[in-house]
Design an enzyme around this catalytic site. Structure first.
Site, PDB file in Angstrom:
ATOM      1  N   ARG A 133      -2.331 -17.352   8.000  1.00 26.32           N
ATOM      2  CA  ARG A 133      -3.452 -18.061   6.958  1.00 26.32           C
ATOM      3  C   ARG A 133      -3.618 -19.657   7.609  1.00 26.32           C
ATOM      4  O   ARG A 133      -2.415 -20.070   7.652  1.00 26.32           O
ATOM      5  CB  ARG A 133      -2.921 -18.023   5.598  1.00 26.32           C
ATOM      6  CG  ARG A 133      -3.828 -18.689   4.687  1.00 26.32           C
ATOM      7  CD  ARG A 133      -3.316 -18.494   3.239  1.00 26.32           C
ATOM      8  NE  ARG A 133      -4.025 -19.499   2.320  1.00 26.32           N
ATOM      9  CZ  ARG A 133      -3.334 -20.376   1.840  1.00 26.32           C
ATOM     10  NH1 ARG A 133      -2.122 -20.790   2.013  1.00 26.32           N
ATOM     11  NH2 ARG A 133      -4.125 -21.237   0.701  1.00 26.32           N
TER      12      ARG A 133
ATOM     13  N   ARG B 118      -9.897 -32.436  -9.376  1.00 25.52           N
ATOM     14  CA  ARG B 118      -8.496 -33.058  -9.249  1.00 25.52           C
ATOM     15  C   ARG B 118      -8.643 -34.349  -9.726  1.00 25.52           C
ATOM     16  O   ARG B 118      -9.868 -34.875  -9.739  1.00 25.52           O
ATOM     17  CB  ARG B 118      -7.750 -33.137  -7.771  1.00 25.52           C
ATOM     18  CG  ARG B 118      -7.906 -31.721  -7.048  1.00 25.52           C
ATOM     19  CD  ARG B 118      -7.195 -32.109  -5.605  1.00 25.52           C
ATOM     20  NE  ARG B 118      -7.142 -30.811  -4.858  1.00 25.52           N
ATOM     21  CZ  ARG B 118      -6.102 -30.225  -4.864  1.00 25.52           C
ATOM     22  NH1 ARG B 118      -4.952 -30.461  -5.457  1.00 25.52           N
ATOM     23  NH2 ARG B 118      -6.100 -28.909  -4.093  1.00 25.52           N
TER      24      ARG B 118
ATOM     25  N   THR C  88       0.547 -16.117  -3.901  1.00 32.25           N
ATOM     26  CA  THR C  88       0.974 -17.321  -4.614  1.00 32.25           C
ATOM     27  C   THR C  88       2.318 -17.110  -5.364  1.00 32.25           C
ATOM     28  O   THR C  88       2.582 -15.984  -6.229  1.00 32.25           O
ATOM     29  CB  THR C  88       0.079 -17.602  -5.885  1.00 32.25           C
ATOM     30  OG1 THR C  88      -1.335 -17.629  -5.496  1.00 32.25           O
ATOM     31  CG2 THR C  88       0.256 -19.074  -6.557  1.00 32.25           C
TER      32      THR C  88
ATOM     33  N   LYS D 169     -11.488 -15.044  -3.202  1.00 33.92           N
ATOM     34  CA  LYS D 169      -9.943 -15.488  -3.784  1.00 33.92           C
ATOM     35  C   LYS D 169     -10.425 -15.315  -5.327  1.00 33.92           C
ATOM     36  O   LYS D 169     -11.185 -16.241  -5.620  1.00 33.92           O
ATOM     37  CB  LYS D 169      -9.699 -16.689  -3.408  1.00 33.92           C
ATOM     38  CG  LYS D 169      -9.146 -16.842  -1.736  1.00 33.92           C
ATOM     39  CD  LYS D 169      -9.061 -18.267  -1.348  1.00 33.92           C
ATOM     40  CE  LYS D 169      -7.735 -18.969  -2.065  1.00 33.92           C
ATOM     41  NZ  LYS D 169      -7.729 -20.276  -1.570  1.00 33.92           N
TER      42      LYS D 169
END
Length: 482
Positions: free
Chosen positions: A34, A75, A279, A221
């Site tokens: 990845r 963020r 994860t 995802k």
């Protein structure tokens, strides 16, 4: 030794830039790497892709490459004097109008300027993967005035989620559009789309990838709460899905994640899609040489559920022991695959098939599982037949024999499927049968007396043309029939 069926996906990063380490993770058995576009430059990712492919060629086995888009950055910005310590009950503001480096103990800027329009009083905002919790008291122009519900240290560029989801940032940013072109330039085998909310997001990513010359598959995802409401349409529009348990867990709550994981794996396999579990699978191995017992159970349970692949993130990208992390994951997967639950399947037993090649794939697995077949040889152009086969739980290895390098790299993510370079000698079916068995024998996959199930098309070289299933005994003259 029995081949590992569950595939290992490992993230590349500074820890794997040492050529010896990169060679070590390929040798340890990584199936797909990845490239995380949230970090690093495009040219760095292109270089890593070429390096891993070169090592894979030297080890004579394909390794797939997955390019993972960053997606929208919801963020906070930065603090001018370093991290701040927030106390429970204090007031703190998220300010879209504040400079990027002007954060203090009272407020901080936000990268996602539309956040004030997406929030309302009583909303719960979770920062830094839920470690910091705010309740919105009011919105004043560009400022979101919050009360700190759970305090702690807050540092630069931490992510923001809203409990229950619903933040409206588009799945594809300008950076993503540029990164898609970069991924296409080095022919990424998979393109992972972050934060999709609908099939339209997936279709847009695929169209941009194709326009840039990319031929790889699209991975969605699942990490937004609202994605769960559109789960079936997102899976249908995708080639694969990734259960991204970080952001998803923050938005829906960690307690419900195990049930959601099982639901997504079951739905993806039922819809003939590939599924990745990701994860924090072995996060303790960022700094430790062995996983915790809880991590061992987590990986094994994903295998029991039927996941195609398990993924390592910081464990390999930035951890101290990237090779050991892959070796540990390999060991756990192999042991889990010895359990009977991983070889039993009633998948699509009452389903009507839409295509001849799909029916051949399903019939092949039923036959193989009930006849004592040692190996399955699927002569394939696109990889569709071995994909359908891999949806059926089985301990029988499926060898995807193809001359197309893109197909060989794509099937590296399919559970229980192993790619082999196979140049058909000609269109003579007798000779093709002979050569296919010869290749398997040379690799030690079969020996004289073993039964091999072989699938192919009468019109060899045609996509979607598989219409033949044969059961052959190795070393018997029967394989000289067409």
């Amino acid at each position: 030794m029995q081949k590992r069926r569950t595939k290992i996906l490992a993230t590349l990063g500074p820890a794997t830039d040492d050529p010896a380490v990169l060679e070590g993770i390929v040798k340890a058995g990584v199936d797909v790497v990845r490239l995380n576009f949230s970090h690093g430059k495009q040219e760095d990712h292109a270089k890593r892709a070429e390096q891993v492919r070169e090592i894979a060629r030297s080890q004579k086995r394909p390794v797939g490459v997955l390019a993972d888009l960053q997606g929208p950055k919801i963020r906070i910005e930065c603090f001018k004097d370093g991290p701040v310590e927030l106390e429970e009950g204090q007031t703190f503001a998220l300010d879209a109008g504040l400079a990027t480096d002007a954060g203090t103990i009272e407020h901080v800027g936000i990268a996602y300027k539309e956040l004030p329009d997406d929030t309302s009083p009583k909303d719960i905002l979770l920062l830094d993967d839920g470690r910091i919790v705010f309740e919105v008291e009011r919105v004043e122009g560009q400022k979101i005035i919050c009360k700190v519900i759970m305090g702690g240290q807050l540092s630069d560029r931490k992510g923001i989620n809203r409990q229950g989801g619903g933040l409206s940032a588009s799945a594809l940013t300008d950076k993503d559009r540029s990164d898609i072109k970069a991924a296409a330039s080095f022919q990424a085998d998979y393109l992972a789309l972050s934060f999709p909310r609908s099939a339209a997001d997936v279709n847009e990513a695929r169209e941009l990838f194709r326009q840039a010359g990319g031929k790889g598959a699209i991975v969605s995802k699942i990490e937004r709460a609202e994605a769960l409401d559109a789960l079936e349409e997102i899976i249908a529009a995708s080639d694969a899905v990734m259960i991204a348990r970080g952001d998803l867990g923050v938005e829906v709550g960690d307690a419900v994640l195990p049930a959601i994981q099982k639901e997504i794996i079951t739905m993806a396999r039922t819809m003939n899609r590939v599924v990745i579990t990701a994860t924090q699978m072995m996060e303790s191995m960022i700094t430790n040489q062995i996983p915790t017992r809880a991590e061992v159970f987590d990986v094994a349970n994903a295998v029991f559920d039927g996941t195609d692949a398990v993924m390592l993130s910081a464990e390999t990208a930035a951890g101290k022991y990237p090779v050991k992390a892959i070796e540990a994951m390999d060991r756990i997967c192999r042991e889990a695959e010895k359990q009977k639950v991983t070889t039993l399947s009633d998948h699509r037993i009452n389903t009507r098939f839409e295509k001849v090649d799909e029916a051949i794939a399903m019939a092949s697995m039923y036959t193989a599982n009930h006849l004592g077949v040692k190996a399955i040889a699927a002569l394939t152009e696109s990889g569709s037949t071995p994909l359908w086969m891999s949806r059926i739980s089985s301990s029988i290895p499926i060898y995807a024999l193809t001359s197309h390098v893109e197909t060989r790299r794509k099937v590296t993510l399919y559970r229980g499927v192993y790619p082999i370079n196979f140049e058909k000698p000609n269109t003579d079916h007798v000779q093709v049968n002979i050569e296919a068995l010869k290749v398997l024998k040379e690799r030690g996959a079969v020996e004289d007396g073993d039964l091999v199930l072989l699938t192919k098309g009468d019109l060899m070289g045609k996509m979607g043309g598989t219409n033949v299933m044969k059961v052959i005994q190795v070393g018997d003259d029967i394989y000289n029939q067409n």
